[in-house]
Design a protein around this motif. Structure first.
Motif, PDB file in Angstrom:
ATOM      1  N   ARG A   1       0.822  -1.214   0.000  1.00  0.00           N
ATOM      2  CA  ARG A   1       0.000   0.000   0.000  1.00  0.00           C
ATOM      3  C   ARG A   1       0.849   1.253   0.000  1.00  0.00           C
ATOM      4  O   ARG A   1       0.319   2.359   0.170  1.00  0.00           O
ATOM      5  N   GLY A   2       2.145   1.087  -0.159  1.00  0.00           N
ATOM      6  CA  GLY A   2       3.016   2.245  -0.224  1.00  0.00           C
ATOM      7  C   GLY A   2       3.346   2.853   1.116  1.00  0.00           C
ATOM      8  O   GLY A   2       3.708   4.036   1.190  1.00  0.00           O
ATOM      9  N   VAL A   3       3.254   2.073   2.196  1.00  0.00           N
ATOM     10  CA  VAL A   3       3.509   2.578   3.548  1.00  0.00           C
ATOM     11  C   VAL A   3       4.861   2.074   4.037  1.00  0.00           C
ATOM     12  O   VAL A   3       5.175   0.879   3.919  1.00  0.00           O
ATOM     13  N   ASP A   4       5.648   2.978   4.587  1.00  0.00           N
ATOM     14  CA  ASP A   4       6.895   2.613   5.244  1.00  0.00           C
ATOM     15  C   ASP A   4       6.534   2.049   6.620  1.00  0.00           C
ATOM     16  O   ASP A   4       6.139   2.788   7.520  1.00  0.00           O
ATOM     17  N   LEU A   5       6.668   0.752   6.792  1.00  0.00           N
ATOM     18  CA  LEU A   5       6.260   0.114   8.045  1.00  0.00           C
ATOM     19  C   LEU A   5       7.044   0.648   9.226  1.00  0.00           C
ATOM     20  O   LEU A   5       6.532   0.672  10.353  1.00  0.00           O
ATOM     21  N   ASN A   6       8.268   1.104   8.996  1.00  0.00           N
ATOM     22  CA  ASN A   6       9.080   1.621  10.093  1.00  0.00           C
ATOM     23  C   ASN A   6       8.798   3.089  10.393  1.00  0.00           C
ATOM     24  O   ASN A   6       9.576   3.758  11.070  1.00  0.00           O
ATOM     25  N   ARG A   7       7.684   3.582   9.891  1.00  0.00           N
ATOM     26  CA  ARG A   7       7.144   4.882  10.290  1.00  0.00           C
ATOM     27  C   ARG A   7       5.684   4.748  10.696  1.00  0.00           C
ATOM     28  O   ARG A   7       5.018   5.752  10.940  1.00  0.00           O
ATOM     29  N   ASN A   8       5.190   3.517  10.778  1.00  0.00           N
ATOM     30  CA  ASN A   8       3.772   3.249  10.988  1.00  0.00           C
ATOM     31  C   ASN A   8       3.452   2.719  12.384  1.00  0.00           C
ATOM     32  O   ASN A   8       2.294   2.452  12.695  1.00  0.00           O
ATOM     33  N   PHE A   9       4.468   2.598  13.245  1.00  0.00           N
ATOM     34  CA  PHE A   9       4.222   2.069  14.588  1.00  0.00           C
ATOM     35  C   PHE A   9       3.491   3.101  15.451  1.00  0.00           C
ATOM     36  O   PHE A   9       3.745   4.305  15.337  1.00  0.00           O
ATOM     37  N   PRO A  10       2.598   2.638  16.339  1.00  0.00           N
ATOM     38  CA  PRO A  10       1.717   3.556  17.082  1.00  0.00           C
ATOM     39  C   PRO A  10       2.372   4.183  18.306  1.00  0.00           C
ATOM     40  O   PRO A  10       1.939   3.994  19.448  1.00  0.00           O
ATOM     41  N   SER A  11       3.385   4.972  18.082  1.00  0.00           N
ATOM     42  CA  SER A  11       3.991   5.712  19.183  1.00  0.00           C
ATOM     43  C   SER A  11       3.023   6.810  19.639  1.00  0.00           C
ATOM     44  O   SER A  11       2.169   7.261  18.865  1.00  0.00           O
ATOM     45  N   PRO A  12       3.128   7.269  20.887  1.00  0.00           N
ATOM     46  CA  PRO A  12       2.146   8.224  21.421  1.00  0.00           C
ATOM     47  C   PRO A  12       2.018   9.507  20.609  1.00  0.00           C
ATOM     48  O   PRO A  12       0.938  10.107  20.560  1.00  0.00           O
ATOM     49  N   GLN A  13       3.108   9.953  19.994  1.00  0.00           N
ATOM     50  CA  GLN A  13       3.073  11.211  19.254  1.00  0.00           C
ATOM     51  C   GLN A  13       2.797  11.020  17.758  1.00  0.00           C
ATOM     52  O   GLN A  13       2.965  11.959  16.980  1.00  0.00           O
TER      53      GLN A  13
END
Length: 259
Positions: free
Chosen positions: A113-125
């Motif tokens: 889907r064109g998503v960088d998984l290493n920017r998709n983690f649910p960090s609080p911010q």
């Protein structure tokens, strides 16, 4: 058949990759599938029965599909784990967490889907920072798109589930091609692992280091191999492994149980 397809594909695309250890890895498919309906594979290596409260280590490769060497080195470590010599710890290994990116032609950093998984983690911010950082700092670089919302991708959610269910005491994630060692978390980092020297790369909104290292306070060791399409030799990956075990024994094994 799923593992055989992965092994064959890796051997076709990656220099000096030995497909047989990959075939012999005895990986199991998880319940979720990738966006492209490919299986997400893993293998557990339990601690010795005499170890009643073993520390747990989670190993991940291939979050970025175009970093093929990060997958190959994990298969080299699976061979070491199969020997049973490291059963003072419990290990869970996820050698290829972005199969769609790896099997795209050409291979891509992002998932289907064109998503960088290493920017998709649910960090609080994530909600306040991830998309604005992507737009302002990367100028909308498509290779670093964090997704429409945190944990929007099944591959990301699967990794998050592994962390929540397995409750690792340390996470090892493998990337390429910067040729350095990165670390996130409250513990003292290793100064080197094999030929990789500590050189912190910073924190990015929605990265695994941001989510697990800063938010969950878990040690996240990130190996950046020097080449994406050439895996380390067995001796090189063995030296990394040996130094990793020294650090785990010194830093993680002595920590009181958190569970």
């Amino acid at each position: 058949m799923a593992a055989e397809t992965i092994c064959r594909g890796l051997s076709e695309r990656l220099q000096n990759f030995d497909a047989q250890p990959c075939r012999d890895a005895e990986l199991a498919p998880a319940k979720p599938l990738s966006v492209g309906k490919r299986p997400l594979l893993y293998r557990d290596f339990p601690a010795a029965a005499a170890n009643v409260a073993p520390k747990r280590v989670l190993i991940l490769g291939g979050i970025h599909g175009d970093e093929l060497s990060s997958v190959a080195v994990v298969f080299q470590w699976i061979e070491l784990l199969k020997s049973g010599r490291y059963d003072r710890y419990s290990w869970r290994v996820l050698p290829l967490t972005n199969p769609d990116g790896l099997f795209a032609r050409p291979a891509t950093r992002v998932n289907a889907r064109g998503v960088d998984l290493n920017r998709n983690f649910p960090s609080p911010q994530w909600s306040s920072q991830a998309l604005s950082y992507w737009k302002d700092k990367t100028r909308g670089d498509k290779r670093r798109y964090p997704g429409p919302e945190a944990a929007s991708e099944p591959e990301t959610r699967w990794i998050v589930e592994q962390i929540e269910q397995y409750q690792p005491d340390a996470i090892i994630t493998v990337h390429a091609p910067y040729g350095v060692l990165d670390f996130d978390g409250p513990q003292d980092p290793p100064k080197k692992l094999g030929y990789l020297r500590l050189q912190p790369l910073g924190i990015y909104p929605g990265s695994l280091g941001d989510y697990a290292g800063l938010s969950l306070k878990l040690p996240v060791i990130t190996l950046e191999l020097p080449q994406a399409h050439l895996s380390p030799s067995a001796s090189q990956s063995g030296r990394i492994w040996s130094d990793l075990l020294v650090w785990l024994d010194k830093t993680i094994a002595k920590q009181p149980a958190a569970r």
